[in-house]
Scaffold this active site. Structure first.
Site, PDB file in Angstrom:
ATOM      1  N   ASP A 161     -12.321   3.097   9.145  1.00 40.37           N
ATOM      2  CA  ASP A 161     -12.529   1.633   8.801  1.00 40.37           C
ATOM      3  C   ASP A 161     -12.247   0.920   9.515  1.00 40.37           C
ATOM      4  O   ASP A 161     -12.202   1.108  10.912  1.00 40.37           O
ATOM      5  CB  ASP A 161     -12.602   1.128   7.226  1.00 40.37           C
ATOM      6  N   GLU A 179     -10.698  12.209   6.339  1.00 39.24           N
ATOM      7  CA  GLU A 179     -10.767  10.660   6.506  1.00 39.24           C
ATOM      8  C   GLU A 179      -9.284  10.068   7.521  1.00 39.24           C
ATOM      9  O   GLU A 179      -8.463  11.131   7.396  1.00 39.24           O
ATOM     10  CB  GLU A 179     -10.659  10.022   6.119  1.00 39.24           C
ATOM     11  N   TYR A 205      -3.559  -0.400  -0.019  1.00 40.08           N
ATOM     12  CA  TYR A 205      -2.117   0.355   0.361  1.00 40.08           C
ATOM     13  C   TYR A 205      -1.296  -0.765  -1.072  1.00 40.08           C
ATOM     14  O   TYR A 205      -0.557  -1.618  -0.026  1.00 40.08           O
ATOM     15  CB  TYR A 205      -2.194   0.269   1.354  1.00 40.08           C
ATOM     16  N   ASP A 248      -6.843   1.009  10.192  1.00 44.61           N
ATOM     17  CA  ASP A 248      -6.324   2.246   9.929  1.00 44.61           C
ATOM     18  C   ASP A 248      -6.371   3.575   9.950  1.00 44.61           C
ATOM     19  O   ASP A 248      -5.427   4.795  10.246  1.00 44.61           O
ATOM     20  CB  ASP A 248      -5.579   1.741   8.079  1.00 44.61           C
TER      21      ASP A 248
END
Length: 413
Positions: free
Chosen positions: A12, A393, A154, A9
């Site tokens: 990570d 990120e 999420y 995603d």
């Protein structure tokens, strides 16, 4: 189960199916709306390849009508380590939804992704399994994060939006009246939304229905009219001509939320550019608080946000890694921040990654070309630090909506 493929995603090494499906839906939509511009820049095949990498995974993750694998990897253990994907030592469990463990939001978003992708591929129809996914979602209400351990990362706020969104895409892909009937029978069209993201798809459904209204396929009254007016009110608020306008930074960036702010700018930019296409094709305009708004105004909004992202901002920084001469050099991303195995194949252990690479105050050894970081704060500020995952990120949900919009900007300049 062969669950090789798909996308992580963000920075990570976990495959979270919910944002991944939204990534593919948005990448497909962006590609559909601006396919001619992508083709003109010799990028259409690349966009389609990126879509197919996701859909191939979804097909493998859906081995039975009422089974869908929605996550590979454990978020907690993964986030406790800083490792290259090639060196992963963390557990790789897989998690699914099924008849006894429902996830209507996940199933419907995956159906939306596969339906949108079928249009991008110019297929006559999505696979029958895509329609079965929608039925599975419709018949088994429930939040996917109650069945899959993703709530910390999420969490889903509901599934009504995904069902409408999936129905809108399935109707566009199949012309089947079943999906139109579902949209027309809804008692919750979402109201006026304040953002559009991996968790909230009401605006996307509203926009796709508004397209049908503009084309005269459904009347501009009742429920259909609500979808259209709600979509247009969001757009009015973005161009600062609504009843309650979206906040802007001093430098002109639309400001929605603190975490990964550019994700919401990306979706709003696609909404503006796509709706500009719909208005233009139907010789229509929007009426915002007594002011008439033309397609050119929507294209200008999208262009202004793209310009900001690519460097026309108070810091003079491009928030797309590798673009321009001043861009983030320390995006929060495991693979980019650790030396490539091609240069040093010696495994980097879980904590060694943090000690040697994460805490290293130097540019990442690998330039993550094309990634868009979370972006600046509400005052146009940005600190290029690997430890700032809120602003630094990159995520697939941020860049996917912009692929076609960027092609339009590049072709029109």
């Amino acid at each position: 189960m062969d669950l090789v493929g798909g996308y992580y995603d963000a920075g990570d090494n976990v495959k979270f199916g919910f944002p991944m499906a939204f990534t593919i839906t948005m990448l497909s939509w962006s590609t559909i709306e601006f396919s001619s511009q992508l083709k003109a820049r010799n990028e259409l095949s690349n966009a389609l390849d990126a879509i197919k990498w996701g859909t191939d995974y979804f097909i493998k993750a859906h081995p039975q009508p009422h089974v869908l694998y929605g996550q590979v990897g454990d978020g907690d253990s993964d986030h406790s380590c800083w490792e290259r994907p090639e060196d992963m030592t963390t557990p790789r469990p897989s998690f699914k939804i099924d008849d006894h463990h429902p996830g209507a939001d996940l199933a419907a978003e995956t159906a939306a992704a596969l339906a949108a992708a079928s249009i991008a591929f110019s297929s006559s129809n999505p696979a029958y399994s895509t329609q079965l996914l929608f039925e599975f979602a419709h018949d088994h209400p429930g939040l996917y994060h109650d069945s899959i351990p993703a709530a910390k990362f999420y969490a889903s706020s509901g599934y009504e939006d995904e069902l409408l969104w999936a129905a809108a895409w399935l109707h566009r892909a199949t012309n089947d009246e079943i999906y139109l009937d579902y949209l027309g029978a809804s008692t919750n069209t979402g109201g006026i939304r304040t953002s559009f993201s991996w968790d909230d798809k009401f605006l996307g459904a509203q926009l796709l229905v508004a397209k049908l209204v503009l084309e005269g396929k459904v009347p501009d009254t009742g429920t259909w009219g609500q979808y259209k007016s709600q979509a247009e009110e969001f757009i009015c608020s973005c161009i600062q001509k609504g009843g309650k306008n979206v906040k802007k930074t001093p430098g002109g960036l639309l400001w929605f939320l603190e975490w990964d702010g550019l994700q919401y700018v990306a979706t709003a930019s696609l909404v503006a550019a796509a709706y500009g296409n719909y208005l233009s094709a139907n010789h229509a305009s929007i009426h915002c608080a007594g002011v008439t708004v033309q397609p050119a105004d929507l294209y200008h909004l999208a262009q202004s946000q793209i310009d900001y992202i690519l460097g026309s901002n108070p810091k003079g920084m491009s928030y797309m890694v590798g673009f321009g001469s001043n861009y983030p050099t320390q995006p929060h991303h495991r693979g980019a921040s650790i030396v490539t195995i091609k240069k040093d194949p010696k495994p980097v252990t879980c904590q060694e990654g943090y000690q040697v690479w994460f805490n290293r105050d130097a540019p990442n050894p690998n330039v993550l070309v094309g990634a868009i970081v979370g972006g600046p704060d509400e005052h146009d500020g940005y600190i290029d630090s690997r430890s700032d995952y809120q602003l630094g990120e990159p995520a697939t949900v941020t860049v996917a909506p912009l692929v076609g919009v960027l092609a339009r900007v590049a072709t029109n300049n």
